[in-house]
Enzyme design. Structure first.
Site, PDB file in Angstrom:
ATOM      1  N   SER A 160       3.776   2.155   4.731  1.00 34.80           N
ATOM      2  CA  SER A 160       2.895   2.681   3.519  1.00 34.80           C
ATOM      3  C   SER A 160       2.831   1.580   2.354  1.00 34.80           C
ATOM      4  O   SER A 160       3.837   1.086   1.938  1.00 34.80           O
ATOM      5  CB  SER A 160       3.006   3.814   3.026  1.00 34.80           C
ATOM      6  N   GLY A 161       1.664   0.980   2.047  1.00 34.85           N
ATOM      7  CA  GLY A 161       1.770   0.030   1.024  1.00 34.85           C
ATOM      8  C   GLY A 161       1.419  -1.279   1.360  1.00 34.85           C
ATOM      9  O   GLY A 161       1.465  -2.135   0.475  1.00 34.85           O
ATOM     10  N   THR A 163      -4.774  -0.541   5.558  1.00 33.06           N
ATOM     11  CA  THR A 163      -6.231  -0.201   5.314  1.00 33.06           C
ATOM     12  C   THR A 163      -7.304  -1.492   5.008  1.00 33.06           C
ATOM     13  O   THR A 163      -8.379  -1.403   5.209  1.00 33.06           O
ATOM     14  CB  THR A 163      -6.151   0.854   4.254  1.00 33.06           C
ATOM     15  N   ASN A 216       2.299   3.772  -2.749  1.00 27.23           N
ATOM     16  CA  ASN A 216       0.888   3.175  -2.607  1.00 27.23           C
ATOM     17  C   ASN A 216      -0.257   3.920  -3.224  1.00 27.23           C
ATOM     18  O   ASN A 216      -0.056   5.103  -2.906  1.00 27.23           O
ATOM     19  CB  ASN A 216       0.529   2.897  -1.008  1.00 27.23           C
ATOM     20  N   SER A 224      -2.780   5.510  -0.115  1.00 28.99           N
ATOM     21  CA  SER A 224      -2.178   5.458   0.924  1.00 28.99           C
ATOM     22  C   SER A 224      -2.890   6.253   2.124  1.00 28.99           C
ATOM     23  O   SER A 224      -3.203   7.256   1.930  1.00 28.99           O
ATOM     24  CB  SER A 224      -0.799   6.173   0.652  1.00 28.99           C
ATOM     25  N   SER A 225      -3.117   5.569   3.528  1.00 31.76           N
ATOM     26  CA  SER A 225      -3.739   6.460   4.247  1.00 31.76           C
ATOM     27  C   SER A 225      -2.709   7.678   4.946  1.00 31.76           C
ATOM     28  O   SER A 225      -1.588   7.205   5.149  1.00 31.76           O
ATOM     29  CB  SER A 225      -4.047   5.579   5.442  1.00 31.76           C
ATOM     30  N   GLY A 270       2.792   3.169   9.446  1.00 38.73           N
ATOM     31  CA  GLY A 270       3.866   2.490   9.853  1.00 38.73           C
ATOM     32  C   GLY A 270       5.093   3.145   9.841  1.00 38.73           C
ATOM     33  O   GLY A 270       5.134   4.527   9.693  1.00 38.73           O
ATOM     34  N   GLU A 291       8.333   4.903   9.077  1.00 35.25           N
ATOM     35  CA  GLU A 291       9.003   5.606   7.780  1.00 35.25           C
ATOM     36  C   GLU A 291      10.341   5.985   7.699  1.00 35.25           C
ATOM     37  O   GLU A 291      10.688   6.644   8.630  1.00 35.25           O
ATOM     38  CB  GLU A 291       7.866   6.828   7.422  1.00 35.25           C
TER      39      GLU A 291
END
Length: 1081
Positions: free
Chosen positions: A110-111, A115, A160, A163-164, A390, A392
């Site tokens: 994330s980040g 995206t 992020n 973040s998605s 991704g 985590e």
């Protein structure tokens, strides 16, 4: 490619190493150092063969312009410096030209910028594919689907700001020409637990904040919402506003994107109503209520939010309220209803909120797919773009992280398989002998999680479905029993004794050794989150909603289709989705983008080596490089290879006329490269060791320096010769121009001297002629003067004898004439003003002018009076005539007259024609109104006045009620005999009627008015205007008789001090006398 265009290469002007396969030596430290060096120079893209590593720069870079798109369009992958556009172009051209379906796999934590990378891929493909109205519409819809899904599926996290919180896979469909014709979006595992609870420093999904910040007041009123975030329990306040995020502007962007994608206005409103309902749902709170059987039952505290939510969704409030208090359990034909305590009610509320939002998101994806799906039935080419969470590793990892990491294990597995397969296929295609490559296969980890018998997900489903008491602890006990001996599973309570004393492993946790590292999972919440249970009563209540899309969201709530089977668990659904995704990916040619974030502070220019190293390890990038280098580190087609290195051999420089492969063979043999360092394929040359490539590059650099020196020498010689020839040519031109200039200057000098001489000669001649003319003129003047004097002398001598006899009379007449002339000229300058009332006149200076002086004064006065009268309009003339008549009637006769002189006669003081109040009276008076005013009609009984409207026309005067406008009396003017007034400064007057007339039956009228002078003047003028009428007499006396029906009353005026101040007051003394007190002047 044009002749002037210069071909560049990945190896030109390289900062660090552009392709990690060429890194020497290959260690984790050198790998990270190479990334840092490129990152410091804003080179955020690096290759590992055909894999792109993307570093998040946390700043705007000018490398995504339209010029950059054209630069990478239709270019070889290694032809330019590393860029995401190179991979996008390679994938698109393979799809378009070779008819190969493609997929682009974007991974990272994330980040890391996944995206944004997917947006860049889609925007590049949209820019380079075909044009046309329909194609542009499809491209715009595909691109505009991103803002909608980001608003509903993205949130601010500690790592992020955008973040998605879901996985997205989009298949973009193309026709045979390579133009986009549609697409299909698949979503995976929305983090719906975020709807009801967010970690500290994080926000709920963007759409909640965008709606409250950007919606109009009217929209918020319809949705029963308030802009204040603090009023909603589901919204965290510590990170409600985010720097760099304009929620209001983003809401307008989302509304516009939904319109472009194809959402109808009523659909947008329905979606916003569901979002508002989720916010309202979070504000519903419960309280316990004791029942007779001793159990507590939950009740809604404040029903206002419940009422507003039910109004938004069209649900019967009592039905939903009951669903929060009771739960119905069905088993075949039996139904059992149990009460819910407060904790269970809150669980049911949050479960409903999570399911409502999750299903709304799935509905949005389905609705977008309906709009962007391809309309044609013909065979389509497909490019898939996978943007998924991704790997985590948090301090507290739960079911969500377990599912996400399982997905990443599967992606890593397919990455290794497809990378090796691609490598092997290229060797087979090129006829190179295949070398078996040793690598870590994470299939054992995938099997630990997804095995249908002993896998962790299978055991979790089994535990959720078995009867009896099921808790997270029983699930962990089962794992400890079955997975204890697995080499990638660790638990402190397992049979494996080596973890019994591991204090880093809590009792309620288990640890899995993933390909990216060990991850500790807290077992708390696994069972509940996997069950994802929504009570049937709530589903049925939602199905009963009178809302356009609620029934589609909760089909299991249909009473006619009751399904007693338990719904599939979240883990089972996700495992099936991942299996479908893997099957889909294996049918396509893969392209990889590995995203890395350089720091946790979201700041540019900061490179945290430990963080980057962690991501490099769990993304398996080093292993990827080793797999790529296990065979041949570098490969290149014969043509570009020969073009790049041909200057290293005399036989190939400057042009090789044979086949490119033979030229490369001659080149390598001439350079004495060891045969084991390279192999020849059918279309490419393969170089095993990066040192060989760097040797070629170093030789090329030295050769280029020598060639540059030769080119510089030749160029300098050419430049000097060219400069000399230019100087020679310039000298000839300058000499020619100078000679021309010198002759022109000499000619101008001679011409100037000639002109000067000519001007002097002409001046001398002109002066000579002038002197002669002047002399001639003086002679003529002298002759004329002498002749004049001579003629004068002759005339005076002839008339001298007559002069003395008439001299006195002539002198007198001349003197008188001169005096009169001066007097009249003096009058001209001292004339009085043009005002008729100005009585001044210049004083006469001589007595003999007395008669003429008076006559001139009289004539001037008459003349200026005529001039003054000529300026009058007819209306102004009439006003002055009325004023003149008033003067004749009242001057020196009534004390009120002087105060009326300065007041203009207005006539219609009430503006009856314009005032709607007197519309009825206006309609009854048919003639033109000459005067309209308020008067007081005096009552003989007590002397008090009653207000009346007095209206005067050409033939009548009318008295009407002031309030209603009703006519009280209408008297023809011929029936009026006289008017009586006093000599005092009062406003009383009596209208006396002729005896024997119809109007005289009720008697005379005694009235008072502030405009007495104007009323009587207009009455007198109007009566005198008609020749057939007798003139109305005006009697001025301090005592006169007034006829009231059969009685005559005397009205007497005296000077005194009235009680009402400065106004005259009327008082009845007896039956025959009315006394009017007038203030003393």
């Amino acid at each position: 490619m044009s002749k002037m265009e210069v071909k560049t290469s990945l190896l030109d002007n390289m900062i660090g190493v552009g392709d990690m396969v060429l890194l020497e030596p290959l260690t984790e430290e050198s790998f990270i150092e190479n990334l840092r060096k490129r990152f410091d120079h804003s080179e955020i893209y690096t290759y590992i063969g055909s894999v792109v590593i993307s570093m998040n720069p946390y700043k705007h870079l000018s490398i995504y312009t339209a010029d950059k798109v054209e630069e990478y369009r239709n270019r070889n992958f290694y032809e330019l410096s590393p860029h995401i556009y190179a991979l996008s172009d390679e994938a698109y051209r393979s799809l378009r030209d070779q008819d190969k379906d493609q997929c682009i796999l974007i991974t990272g934590e994330s980040g890391a910028g996944k995206t944004e990378a997917s947006k860049l891929v889609m925007s590049y493909v949209a820019a380079v594919c075909g044009k046309g109205q329909e194609v542009n519409k499809v491209k715009e819809q595909l691109l505009q689907s991103n803002p909608v899904l980001e608003a509903f599926g993205n949130a601010k996290t500690v790592r992020n700001d955008n973040s998605s919180r879901f996985g997205k896979y989009m298949d973009i469909e193309f026709d045979f020409k390579g133009d986009p014709i549609g697409g299909v979006i698949s979503n995976y595992l929305l983090e719906k637990s975020r709807v009801v609870k967010q970690p500290r420093g994080e926000r709920n999904f963007h759409i909640f904040y965008q709606l409250l910040s950007g919606a109009s007041e009217d929209t918020l009123k319809k949705l029963k919402l308030d802009r204040d975030f603090s009023k909603y329990n589901y919204l965290s306040l510590d990170s409600a506003t985010v720097n760099g995020l304009d929620d209001a502007a983003n809401f307008r962007t989302v509304r516009n994107a939904m319109q472009i994608v194809g959402f109808m206005e009523d659909e947008v409103q329905s979606v916003l109503e569901l979002v508002a309902a989720v916010l309202k749902l979070g504000n519903i709170e419960f309280k316990p209520e004791s029942r007779v059987n001793g159990f507590d039952e939950s009740r809604v505290k404040d029903k206002n939010d419940l009422k507003e939510m039910c109004e938004l969704l069209g649900i019967d409030q009592s039905v939903l309220e009951r669903a929060f208090s009771f739960r119905t359990v069905e088993a075949r034909s039996d139904k059992v209803s149990t009460t819910l305590n407060v904790a269970q009610a809150y669980y049911a509320r949050d479960a409903l909120a999570k399911n409502l939002y999750s299903r709304l998101f799935s509905w949005l994806v389905t609705r977008i797919n309906e709009s962007i799906k391809a309309q044609t039935k013909t065979r389509k080419k497909v490019m898939g773009v996978l943007d998924i969470y991704g790997f985590e590793i948090f301090e507290d990892n739960s079911f969500e992280q377990f599912i996400i990491n399982y997905c990443n294990e599967k992606l890593q597995q397919i990455f290794i398989e497809l990378t090796l397969r691609e490598e092997q296929e290229e060797y087979v295609r090129e006829g190179i002998e295949w070398t078996n490559i040793e690598y870590f296969n994470n299939a054992i980890i995938c099997d630990l999680i997804e095995n249908n018998q002993n896998g962790i997900l299978a055991m979790l489903d089994e535990e959720c479905l078995r009867p009896g008491t099921v808790t997270d602890e029983t699930f962990l006990d089962k794992l400890n029993t079955i997975c204890a001996e697995h080499q990638h599973f660790e638990s402190r309570q397992s049979k494996n004794s080596k973890f019994l004393t591991d204090h880093s492993l809590p009792h309620n946790c288990f640890r899995i050794q993933h390909y990216a590292g060990k991850v500790l999972y807290r077992v708390e919440g696994f069972v509940d989150k996997n069950n994802d249970l929504l009570y049937r009563d709530l589903s049925q209540a939602m199905f009963k909603a009178n809302h356009s899309i609620m029934r589609a969201l909760f089909p299991e709530g249909n009473p006619a289709k009751v399904n007693l089977k338990r719904p599939p668990t979240a883990g089972f659904q996700f495992r099936a989705s991942v299996a479908t995704l893997m099957k889909n990916l294996q049918t396509k040619n893969p392209n990889y983008i590995r995203c890395i974030k350089p720091n946790d502070k979201k700041s540019a220019h900061i490179f945290t080596e430990s963080l980057v190293g962690h991501q490099v390890r769990y993304l398996g990038l080093m292993e990827n490089v080793r797999v790529r280098r296990a065979g041949y580190a570098f490969r290149q087609a014969y043509e570009p290879c020969l073009e790049r290195y041909k200057m290293l051999c005399k036989q190939t420089w400057p042009h090789w006329k044979g086949p490119a492969r033979e030229g490369v063979e001659v080149l390598l043999n001439n350079l004495q490269v060891a045969p084991e360092e390279y192999s020849y394929g059918r279309s490419k040359v393969f170089i095993r060791n990066p040192r060989t490539l760097f040797f070629l590059e170093e030789k090329r650099r030295q050769c280029l320096e020598d060639l540059a020196t030769l080119i510089q020498k030749i160029y300098r010689g050419w430049k000097c010769r060219t400069h000399f020839l230019l100087l020679k040519k310039s000298q000839v031109v300058v000499a020619a121009w100078y000679r021309r200039y010198a002759q022109q200057k000499k000619y101008q000098k001679i011409k100037s001297a000639t002109v000067v001489m000519q001007s002097f000669i002409r001046g001398w001649k002109a002066r000579k002629i002038l002197r002669e003319l002047k002399y001639q003129k003086r002679c003529e003047e002298a002759v004329t003067t002498i002749a004049a004097y001579w003629h004068g002398t002759q005339v005076r001598r002839e008339y001298r004898k007559f002069f003395r006899a008439n001299a006195g009379r002539k002198i007198y007449e001349f003197t008188i004439q001169r005096i009169m002339q001066q007097h009249f000229l003096g009058l001209k300058n001292t004339m009085p003003s043009m005002s008729p009332i100005d009585k001044t006149w210049p004083v006469r200076r001589y007595q003999f002018l007395d008669g003429a002086h008076k006559e001139l004064r009289r004539i001037f006065h008459l003349w200026r009076c005529k001039k003054y009268r000529s300026q009058f309009t007819e209306e102004k003339k009439a006003i002055y005539e009325e004023k003149l008549q008033a003067s004749e009637l009242f001057k020196d006769k009534k004390a009120l007259y002087p105060s009326s002189v300065s007041q203009p006669f207005k006539g219609d003081y009430l503006e009856i024609n314009k005032n709607p109040k007197y519309q009825k009276l206006n309609s009854m008076v048919e003639e033109k109104i000459l005067l309209a005013d308020i008067v007081n009609k005096i009552n003989r009984a007590n002397g008090k006045g009653a207000p009346r409207i007095f209206v005067l026309t050409k033939n009548n005067f009318v008295l009407a009620d002031q309030k209603t406008g009703q006519v009280k009396a209408s008297v023809p003017l011929p029936d009026l005999s006289s008017v009586s007034v006093s000599t005092q400064a009062d406003g009383f007057f009596a209208l006396k009627l002729k005896e024997g007339t119809t109007s005289a039956a009720k008697g005379d009228f005694l009235l008072s008015s502030d405009h007495l002078i104007e009323i009587i003047t207009k009455l007198q003028r109007t009566g005198a205007a008609a020749a057939s009428r007798d003139q109305i007499n005006v009697d001025i006396s301090d005592e006169f008789l007034v006829q009231f029906k059969q009685d005559k009353v005397c009205v007497k005026f005296i000077q005194g001090s009235p009680k009402n101040g400065n106004n005259a007051a009327c008082k009845r003394k007896n039956n025959r006398l009315l006394e009017v007190s007038v203030p003393s002047p």
